[in-house]
Scaffold this motif. Sequence first.
Motif, PDB file in Angstrom:
ATOM      1  N   THR A  36       2.282  -9.435   3.357  1.00 51.64           N
ATOM      2  CA  THR A  36       3.708  -9.444   3.024  1.00 51.64           C
ATOM      3  C   THR A  36       4.041 -10.595   2.089  1.00 51.64           C
ATOM      4  O   THR A  36       4.754 -10.429   1.090  1.00 51.64           O
ATOM      5  CB  THR A  36       4.557  -9.560   4.306  1.00 51.64           C
ATOM      6  OG1 THR A  36       4.366  -8.387   5.105  1.00 51.64           O
ATOM      7  CG2 THR A  36       6.037  -9.687   3.970  1.00 51.64           C
ATOM      8  N   GLN A  37       3.496 -11.776   2.380  1.00 50.69           N
ATOM      9  CA  GLN A  37       3.741 -12.938   1.518  1.00 50.69           C
ATOM     10  C   GLN A  37       3.123 -12.741   0.137  1.00 50.69           C
ATOM     11  O   GLN A  37       3.725 -13.106  -0.884  1.00 50.69           O
ATOM     12  CB  GLN A  37       3.171 -14.194   2.181  1.00 50.69           C
ATOM     13  CG  GLN A  37       3.921 -14.617   3.434  1.00 50.69           C
ATOM     14  CD  GLN A  37       3.231 -15.757   4.163  1.00 50.69           C
ATOM     15  OE1 GLN A  37       2.035 -15.694   4.450  1.00 50.69           O
ATOM     16  NE2 GLN A  37       3.971 -16.815   4.461  1.00 50.69           N
ATOM     17  N   ILE A  93      -6.289   0.281   4.489  1.00 50.46           N
ATOM     18  CA  ILE A  93      -5.006   0.218   3.787  1.00 50.46           C
ATOM     19  C   ILE A  93      -4.722  -1.223   3.367  1.00 50.46           C
ATOM     20  O   ILE A  93      -4.327  -1.487   2.225  1.00 50.46           O
ATOM     21  CB  ILE A  93      -3.867   0.751   4.679  1.00 50.46           C
ATOM     22  CG1 ILE A  93      -4.134   2.209   5.073  1.00 50.46           C
ATOM     23  CG2 ILE A  93      -2.518   0.623   3.969  1.00 50.46           C
ATOM     24  CD1 ILE A  93      -3.098   2.786   6.020  1.00 50.46           C
ATOM     25  N   VAL A  94      -4.952  -2.148   4.294  1.00 49.77           N
ATOM     26  CA  VAL A  94      -4.757  -3.571   3.993  1.00 49.77           C
ATOM     27  C   VAL A  94      -5.678  -4.004   2.856  1.00 49.77           C
ATOM     28  O   VAL A  94      -5.255  -4.698   1.919  1.00 49.77           O
ATOM     29  CB  VAL A  94      -5.031  -4.426   5.250  1.00 49.77           C
ATOM     30  CG1 VAL A  94      -4.974  -5.918   4.921  1.00 49.77           C
ATOM     31  CG2 VAL A  94      -4.025  -4.083   6.347  1.00 49.77           C
ATOM     32  N   LEU A  96      -3.658  -6.000  -5.655  1.00 46.37           N
ATOM     33  CA  LEU A  96      -2.985  -7.219  -6.095  1.00 46.37           C
ATOM     34  C   LEU A  96      -3.937  -8.125  -6.876  1.00 46.37           C
ATOM     35  O   LEU A  96      -3.557  -8.722  -7.893  1.00 46.37           O
ATOM     36  CB  LEU A  96      -2.428  -7.974  -4.890  1.00 46.37           C
ATOM     37  CG  LEU A  96      -1.242  -7.330  -4.171  1.00 46.37           C
ATOM     38  CD1 LEU A  96      -0.854  -8.156  -2.954  1.00 46.37           C
ATOM     39  CD2 LEU A  96      -0.053  -7.188  -5.107  1.00 46.37           C
ATOM     40  N   LEU A  97      -5.177  -8.231  -6.402  1.00 51.23           N
ATOM     41  CA  LEU A  97      -6.155  -9.053  -7.108  1.00 51.23           C
ATOM     42  C   LEU A  97      -6.451  -8.468  -8.489  1.00 51.23           C
ATOM     43  O   LEU A  97      -6.540  -9.200  -9.480  1.00 51.23           O
ATOM     44  CB  LEU A  97      -7.440  -9.163  -6.289  1.00 51.23           C
ATOM     45  CG  LEU A  97      -8.523 -10.076  -6.863  1.00 51.23           C
ATOM     46  CD1 LEU A  97      -8.006 -11.506  -7.009  1.00 51.23           C
ATOM     47  CD2 LEU A  97      -9.766 -10.055  -5.971  1.00 51.23           C
ATOM     48  N   LEU A 122      -7.428 -15.084  -2.369  1.00 52.27           N
ATOM     49  CA  LEU A 122      -8.802 -15.465  -2.033  1.00 52.27           C
ATOM     50  C   LEU A 122      -8.876 -16.357  -0.795  1.00 52.27           C
ATOM     51  O   LEU A 122      -9.886 -16.346  -0.086  1.00 52.27           O
ATOM     52  CB  LEU A 122      -9.450 -16.164  -3.231  1.00 52.27           C
ATOM     53  CG  LEU A 122      -9.634 -15.292  -4.477  1.00 52.27           C
ATOM     54  CD1 LEU A 122     -10.218 -16.106  -5.625  1.00 52.27           C
ATOM     55  CD2 LEU A 122     -10.516 -14.090  -4.190  1.00 52.27           C
ATOM     56  N   SER A 123      -7.839 -17.134  -0.539  1.00 52.17           N
ATOM     57  CA  SER A 123      -7.863 -18.015   0.626  1.00 52.17           C
ATOM     58  C   SER A 123      -7.784 -17.222   1.934  1.00 52.17           C
ATOM     59  O   SER A 123      -8.329 -17.641   2.950  1.00 52.17           O
ATOM     60  CB  SER A 123      -6.701 -19.009   0.566  1.00 52.17           C
ATOM     61  OG  SER A 123      -5.462 -18.367   0.824  1.00 52.17           O
ATOM     62  N   GLY A 124      -7.112 -16.070   1.893  1.00 49.50           N
ATOM     63  CA  GLY A 124      -6.976 -15.252   3.096  1.00 49.50           C
ATOM     64  C   GLY A 124      -6.077 -15.844   4.157  1.00 49.50           C
ATOM     65  O   GLY A 124      -6.060 -15.375   5.296  1.00 49.50           O
ATOM     66  N   LYS A 125      -5.307 -16.869   3.805  1.00 51.26           N
ATOM     67  CA  LYS A 125      -4.473 -17.541   4.793  1.00 51.26           C
ATOM     68  C   LYS A 125      -3.062 -16.964   4.878  1.00 51.26           C
ATOM     69  O   LYS A 125      -2.371 -17.164   5.863  1.00 51.26           O
ATOM     70  CB  LYS A 125      -4.393 -19.037   4.479  1.00 51.26           C
ATOM     71  CG  LYS A 125      -5.734 -19.764   4.590  1.00 51.26           C
ATOM     72  CD  LYS A 125      -5.586 -21.235   4.255  1.00 51.26           C
ATOM     73  CE  LYS A 125      -6.932 -21.961   4.377  1.00 51.26           C
ATOM     74  NZ  LYS A 125      -6.808 -23.400   4.018  1.00 51.26           N
TER      75      LYS A 125
END
Length: 275
Positions: free
Chosen positions: A20-21, A139-140, A147-148, A13-16
């Motif tokens: 990959t991470q 795709i992203v 994942l969410l 949710l932070s989008g930071k």
Amino acid sequence: MSSAVHNLQKAILSGKQSLTQLLRQAKLIAAKLNLEDLEKWVDLELNGYSDNTEPPPYREFATQAIEIRNPIRGWEFAGHFHRKMKARQPIADIENLSRGATLTLALTRNMPVSDGIGGSFGSNWPQRAVISGATFKHIVEAVTNALLQFSTELEKQGIKGEDMNFDDKEKQSASSQVFNIQKFTGVLGNVQNSQVTLYDYGSVNQLLIDHHVPKNARRELEDILDELKEAPPEKKPSLIARGEAWIVKHKELLGTGAELIGKAVGAALSRGQKD
């Protein structure tokens, strides 16, 4: 005390963080919960899809135009060119591609090019396909949403991973679920993730609606799953049998969905025998 699942949700949710991470965090969770299919999917996203592995539908993209290299004027537009392809690169490369304005892809075989009067002037010159970087953003978004969805389904079942560790109860609960995180439809349009979660009719209901199962039939299955939540051990076998009979009865409507729901019922039977 930190929670592995909550940390992943916050990071999403932070989008930071890079995708990959985020995938590495998901891989750690999947490995600790012994979710081999999820771990395999994460590895494919991180490392890319080989020629022997078919990428999932959400990795499909389309070219926009074709350019030819005029020996005098250089690269110039030669016409619209729409061809669907699937991206096999690691997700890190996909993220980088999504940030670009336009991308080009060399063609291994020249396409016929006609001039305004029907001639093939320029067909033998070098050619390349033009792709918008924004094409890769879906795709992203698809992987991020998956994942969410994965993390929220874990949380619904009380699976948190306090202090980055999962107890035996959490591992058992995770093993009794069916995660089909790769099932996407409508690659360039309606992208959805279909999951069947044990004891959770809400996650099954949309799948049934998509397969046009009548409302009264959906309610019948809902009643079975609701009863299964609170049923004593001696009653669970009969409820499982009713669920299996329901699947057989509506098998043609469910199509491939029958396999997913069947797995959920099978997991319920396995868990019901142990409870």
